[in-house]
Design an enzyme around this catalytic site. Sequence first.
Site, mmCIF file in Angstrom:
data_model
loop_
_atom_site.group_PDB
_atom_site.id
_atom_site.type_symbol
_atom_site.label_atom_id
_atom_site.label_comp_id
_atom_site.label_asym_id
_atom_site.label_seq_id
_atom_site.Cartn_x
_atom_site.Cartn_y
_atom_site.Cartn_z
ATOM 1 N N HIS A 163 0.817 -1.222 0.000
ATOM 2 C CA HIS A 163 0.000 0.000 0.000
ATOM 3 C C HIS A 163 0.848 1.269 0.000
ATOM 4 C CE1 HIS A 163 0.382 -0.125 4.516
ATOM 5 N NE2 HIS A 163 0.367 1.184 4.369
ATOM 6 N N ASP A 181 0.118 -7.638 1.540
ATOM 7 C CA ASP A 181 0.510 -6.228 1.601
ATOM 8 C C ASP A 181 2.030 -6.070 1.633
ATOM 9 O OD1 ASP A 181 0.114 -3.510 1.561
ATOM 10 O OD2 ASP A 181 -0.158 -3.314 3.725
ATOM 11 N N SER A 233 4.794 2.436 7.799
ATOM 12 C CA SER A 233 4.439 1.276 6.978
ATOM 13 C C SER A 233 5.633 0.778 6.182
ATOM 14 C CB SER A 233 3.320 1.640 6.003
ATOM 15 O OG SER A 233 2.093 1.742 6.659
#
Length: 513
Positions: A136, A166, A241
Amino acid sequence: MKTIGISRQALVAALFGAAAVGTLSVAPKVFSPEAGAQPITVQAPHDAPLSFADLIEQVEPAVVSVNVTTEREVGRLRDMDQFFEQFRGMPGFDEFLEQRRQEQEDQPEEPEVQEGRSLGSGFFISQDGYIVTNNHVVEGAKEIQVVLKDGRELDAELVGTDKQTDLAVLRVIEKGKYPFVHFGNAQTMRKGDWVVALGNPFGLGGTATAGILSADGREIGPDSPYTDFLQIDASINRGNSGGPTFDLNGNVIGVNTAIFSPTGGSVGIGFAIPAELADEITQAIIKEGKVSRGWLGVSIQDLTEDMAEAQGIKNAEGAIIADVTNGSPAEKGGLERGDIILSVNDKKVTDATSTTRVVGKLIANTSNKFEIIRGGKPKTLNVTVGERPEDPYARTVPASSSKPADTPDKGTSVKDVGATFEQMDDELRSRLGLRSGESGLVVTHVEKGGVMDKAGLAEGMVILEVNNKPAASVDDFRKAIADARKSDRTKVLIAIRVGQITNYRTIDLSDAS
């Protein structure tokens, strides 16, 4: 950083105290320990770190900030429409919106390309410049740049991604020898072990936070069916992230991915992809450019206790097949709607999630043994799984059932369940994506407070099966109810079609008047 919102109110504990002036009262003991019993005591560990500085100093050069440039088409008028929606209902405003809509139809707007930027984190896993981050973070990227600890800004290319976990792999374009770290094994970690997270929160590169492993084996939503996440309380925020979480030996034990927060910021609940899964996925991406997963082509549900009771099954563990995709490996291998999957290659499955993960790890185009229950009886099938397509949900046209479809009589009401049914016609079959001639009863009326109402059924839904048999007529429905009562069962299993989706539910005969 993905944020998982909270849909229910947080529970708040209130402490109440009282002070008495000039008096003293002593509360009696409400319990006393047994003679000789001792409370749990733990000796303080001798190896608790006084500082994480040495660890961070060694691993930090391998951690990078990931800066991504994206492009998307936007329409100024459409954005304004969203703004105007909040005023809908005000006097004269609906007429204004309608006039605006007609003007837009007469003069269509040319979409504009808008540049966007996003920030994330990553880390080198090889000397020649391979970097791990989150999917993402780089999704839709036109340009990717990574910033090293020494301040160098280097262009990077996308090697491949895996949306299901992911994860993504980048590679620095400029040749060189880069400092890198390696994956450890999250399974060796225990709840309470120290962890250190590094990353680029809010664009503040080179940020380190510390905490403990709060839990493991977390499931955080249907978008991540292949991952049991680690839960950590080291502060991670937007921009973390794709960054690494380390153990005290400098091994990467997780890839930071999501937070659980009512505010959008860190509240001490973060989630990381376990190292062993991240290692497996990233190696597959580097080797093949993608991740190939086994695919059956079925929609499945958890087998609940009520569903098991309805079929006379004692153990409510497994996954029930709600639909089989036309032309899928499952159809070719003989799997049918209503089958209950118990194990795959002798590996027991307990629910829909565990079944999805087991099948996802199978090698495409290999034959595998499926232990199932069909109609209350055990059965073994050898099914050759296919390769999971990019968009498996785009191919969810149901397969033709192998069960015979009798010609049903016109249905009426079934007082026991408080509902009225009619025969499904060809036009409705086609609209629901069912094969021509497939049996089904359309729910035309549901009595409030009745059995069907309590089971969540509503007008327009279609009952395809009752206790694993086609719902060919109302008489079949009545017979299934009678058979259940004769066997001293209070639950009846029904397959319901709503739109293009089939799912199983139970109706409770003990609620019948």
